[in-house]
Design an enzyme around this catalytic site. Structure first.
Site, mmCIF file in Angstrom:
data_model
loop_
_atom_site.group_PDB
_atom_site.id
_atom_site.type_symbol
_atom_site.label_atom_id
_atom_site.label_comp_id
_atom_site.label_asym_id
_atom_site.label_seq_id
_atom_site.Cartn_x
_atom_site.Cartn_y
_atom_site.Cartn_z
ATOM 1 N N ASP A 185 -1.767 -5.448 7.294
ATOM 2 C CA ASP A 185 -2.934 -5.409 6.409
ATOM 3 C C ASP A 185 -3.840 -6.609 6.716
ATOM 4 O OD1 ASP A 185 -3.886 -3.833 3.823
ATOM 5 O OD2 ASP A 185 -4.196 -5.942 3.406
ATOM 6 N N TYR A 319 -11.963 -10.332 1.048
ATOM 7 C CA TYR A 319 -12.525 -9.191 1.796
ATOM 8 C C TYR A 319 -13.995 -9.440 2.096
ATOM 9 C CZ TYR A 319 -8.584 -5.972 1.733
ATOM 10 O OH TYR A 319 -7.373 -5.366 1.976
ATOM 11 N N HIS A 377 2.552 1.582 4.857
ATOM 12 C CA HIS A 377 1.626 0.462 4.999
ATOM 13 C C HIS A 377 2.287 -0.867 4.635
ATOM 14 C CE1 HIS A 377 -2.353 -1.363 5.228
ATOM 15 N NE2 HIS A 377 -2.080 -1.994 4.096
#
Length: 409
Positions: A185, A319, A377
């Site tokens: 990630d 982010y 994930h």
């Protein structure tokens, strides 16, 4: 967390101490949750389903031991150190096997160091888990800036590259002159950049998410059925599955207000990630059928860590730093190639299953590629033993080449 009067660069022991009133406040806020009406569809296409979130919050309020985060972290050696103006929290678990290979692992979002805790044992003490002494790692698990018990950056500029530089400095401070890095990630982004920066001492990397594929999937091979399926999966993610990504990369402060004010909102935001993980977590809470290590307790350990540290907004800002319109990655500079050996594992439940041809194009130095039989994930979280086995296999040539070096402290 920072101790006053100590020299910059000092590595200080750390332990978690949560005041009782923090748990009282969490209980009160969960009880006061205002619920929306149920979704008008029978799937997750409108978002996290009401029955799922109510089951999560019901267990959080009445079945979950809220002291687990403090207890699990304090059972392991934790430290803080200031790097580039930010106090970084990290776990440092040396192996009892002195010639173990030093490894720094980076978590992602909506993860934390909590998702990596159960991989520590198999990595540091392989003989207890069916491995050999030469399979051992010294493990370093930092919390990303603005996540968990790491401090929030007080200025912009903490992109993936700056974090990668900080991790190299952290390994230097710990006395490791030779080490490897791993990430999934957001952690895959940090690890990818570390490979391109090639700091002194880094001898190899491993990731389980092909970050370069998100930049320009159309430039990747599409001649085989597997390649076309991967491109279709990325398109699906970018058109209907990345709402959290867009919001955090462009308006992190906006969503941050809800994440700091409502534990139910925080839980919903963190659950609404990828379809595979969501389905597994929903089954764990609704049907009592967890997938591997994705149990209700482990899921709530992670969510509770975000709530107690109040890092929903600061984590979202990462982010904006890494992937927002003004981020370095958005300017499309030609990145330097990765010059160290690269290992890559693709897990079947990942957002897309990376074909070997894609990994080879992204990393000309690829020397390990494997398709795992289980996991998604959050591979280290869901399948810690399998994940550890993948790292042993990927780094085996480096482990055999020469031992890592650690200065005594």
């Amino acid at each position: 967390m920072a101790a006053t009067g100590e020299r910059t660069g000092a590595v200080r022991p750390f332990s978690v101490a949560v005041p009782p009133e923090a748990f009282d406040d969490l209980e009160r806020r969960l009880a006061a949750t205002r619920w929306p009406s149920a979704e008008l569809v029978d799937d997750r296409s409108q978002g996290v389903q009401l029955a799922v979130l109510q089951a999560v919050c019901r267990y959080w309020a009445s079945g979950y031991d809220t002291g687990r985060v403090e207890a699990r972290l304090n059972a392991l050696p934790q430290f803080t150190t200031e790097i580039d103006g930010v106090e970084i929290h990290f776990l440092h678990v040396p192996s009892r096997h002195e010639d173990a290979l030093p490894l720094i692992m980076t978590h992602g979002w909506p993860g934390s160091v909590m998702e990596l805790l159960d991989s520590i044992g198999p990595l540091t003490d392989p003989t207890t888990y069916g491995g050999l002494a030469q399979d051992a790692f010294h493990v370093v698990l930092p919390s990303l800036p603005g996540y968990g018990f790491s401090a929030e950056p007080a200025e912009v500029g903490w992109d993936l590259g700056r974090t990668a530089h900080a991790w190299a400095e952290l390994m230097r401070r710990l006395g490791y002159s030779r080490f490897v890095a791993q990430g999934g990630d957001v952690g895959a982004g940090v690890t990818d950049v570390m490979g391109r920066q090639a700091p002194e001492g880094l001898v190899g990397i491993h990731t389980n998410l092909l970050v370069p594929a998100l930049n320009d999937p159309a430039a990747l091979p599409s001649g085989t059925e597997q390649e076309r399926a991967a491109q279709a999966a990325i398109k699906t993610f970018q058109t209907s599955g990345n709402g959290y990504f867009v919001e955090q990369a462009t308006r992190p402060q906006t969503i941050g207000y809800a994440l700091l004010d409502s534990p139910a909102a925080l839980a919903a935001w963190m659950l609404d990630h990828d379809t595979d993980a969501y389905a597994k977590i929903a089954r764990a809470f609704l049907d009592g059928q967890p997938s591997g290590n994705l149990t209700p307790d482990h899921v709530l350990d992670n969510i509770t860590a975000y709530w107690l540290t109040g890092t929903g907004a600061s984590a979202a800002r990462s982010y904006w730093e890494a992937y927002g319109p003004d981020a370095p990655a958005a300017q499309n500079p030609p990145p330097p190639p990765v010059r160290v050996p690269v290992g890559f594992t693709t897990f079947p439940g990942e957002i897309w299953r990376t074909p070997r041809s894609w990994a080879e194009q992204a990393y000309p130095t690829l020397d390990y590629f494997h398709e795992a039989e289980r996991g998604g994930h959050f591979a280290a979280w869901e399948e810690p033993d399998l994940f550890a086995a993948e790292l042993r296999a990927a780094f085996q040539p480096l482990m055999a080449a020469a031992p890592g070096t650690r200065r005594p402290r």
